[in-house]
Design an enzyme around this catalytic site. Structure first.
Site, PDB file in Angstrom:
ATOM      1  N   ASN A 108       0.841  -1.192   0.000  1.00  0.00           N
ATOM      2  CA  ASN A 108       0.000   0.000   0.000  1.00  0.00           C
ATOM      3  C   ASN A 108       0.874   1.239   0.000  1.00  0.00           C
ATOM      4  O   ASN A 108       1.970   1.232   0.578  1.00  0.00           O
ATOM      5  CB  ASN A 108      -0.904  -0.002   1.245  1.00  0.00           C
ATOM      6  CG  ASN A 108      -1.803   1.232   1.318  1.00  0.00           C
ATOM      7  OD1 ASN A 108      -2.511   1.539   0.372  1.00  0.00           O
ATOM      8  ND2 ASN A 108      -1.736   1.955   2.438  1.00  0.00           N
ATOM      9  N   HIS A 110       1.009   5.059   1.321  1.00  0.00           N
ATOM     10  CA  HIS A 110       0.342   5.971   2.261  1.00  0.00           C
ATOM     11  C   HIS A 110       1.032   7.335   2.175  1.00  0.00           C
ATOM     12  O   HIS A 110       2.274   7.393   2.191  1.00  0.00           O
ATOM     13  CB  HIS A 110       0.385   5.413   3.687  1.00  0.00           C
ATOM     14  CG  HIS A 110      -0.306   6.305   4.673  1.00  0.00           C
ATOM     15  ND1 HIS A 110      -1.686   6.380   4.756  1.00  0.00           N
ATOM     16  CD2 HIS A 110       0.190   7.199   5.561  1.00  0.00           C
ATOM     17  CE1 HIS A 110      -2.001   7.285   5.676  1.00  0.00           C
ATOM     18  NE2 HIS A 110      -0.889   7.795   6.184  1.00  0.00           N
TER      19      HIS A 110
END
Ligand code: GRF
Length: 208
Positions: A108, A110
């Site tokens: 992911n 971020h």
């Protein structure tokens, strides 16, 4: 030999676009984006996938509920022989059940330097508003493995970006996306792809 990548999206898809561009420019050499899945319809990320001729679909999470969403997601990932998953502006929290079954195979991006300004409720502009509110001199972006803790998995890459006195949340977000996110995510995807290709070819050698 190549790593098959699925990209999960929920919005504009600028990080997906960075991955597509990296694939076309040869930065993402050992991985190929085989599938884009959105949890909701009419997001520009799907337009980007269509323009890049990448198979894409919507699994209607709000209508189906989390369990059915993840069940259908798992089926389509297996059908496409996906090796790892990239969350690119994907706004759903995946269950422990799901992240455990894809341990160290989901990454992911971020938009902060984790552990700052991350976790439940920290997404999009809220992250940059909190950074400006706190008065940090540096912010940036982080790519990390995904586990059941929001933004809690092992960190893979980070890039720091100087915060300017004249920054608004929007300006800071744009600069971090352009100078950090869109560079880090393709780099991380290539790192993981290379690792997977190595694993896949050593398994092949053992079997022959
Ligand atoms: C951006 O805030 C980005 O920092 C985060 O998700 C949001 C949308 O990204 N990862 P994208 O344009 O949909 O890739």
């Amino acid at each position: 030999m190549i790593a098959n990548i699925a990209v999960l999206v929920s919005g504009g898809g600028t990080n997906l676009q960075a991955l597509i561009d990296a694939q076309n420019s040869g930065v993402l050499k050992h991985g190929k984006i085989k599938l884009v899945v959105s949890d909701k319809p009419e997001v520009y990320a799907l337009t980007r996938a269509n323009e890049a001729k990448i198979e894409n679909l919507v699994i209607y999470k709000n209508e189906l509920g989390k369990e059915e969403f993840e069940f259908q997601l798992q089926q389509i990932l297996v059908k496409h022989n996906i090796d790892f998953i990239v969350l690119a502006g994907f706004l759903c929290i995946l269950s422990k059940n799901f992240t455990d079954s894809w341990q160290n195979k989901i990454i992911n991006i971020h938009p902060s330097l984790i552990p700052a300004f991350c976790g439940e409720g920290f997404y999009g502009l809220k992250v940059h508003e909190a950074a400006l509110q706190r008065g940090v001199k540096l912010s940036g972006a982080t790519v990390h493995f995904v586990n059941d803790v929001p933004d809690g998995g092992p960190i893979i890459l980070q890039k720091a970006i100087k915060v300017k006195k004249t920054d608004t949340a929007e300006k800071l977000q744009k600069r971090i996306m352009k100078e950090a996110e869109w560079k880090l995510l393709p780099q991380a995807a290539e790192l993981i792809s290379k690792q997977i290709v190595k694993e896949k070819s050593s398994v092949l050698k053992q079997n022959n």
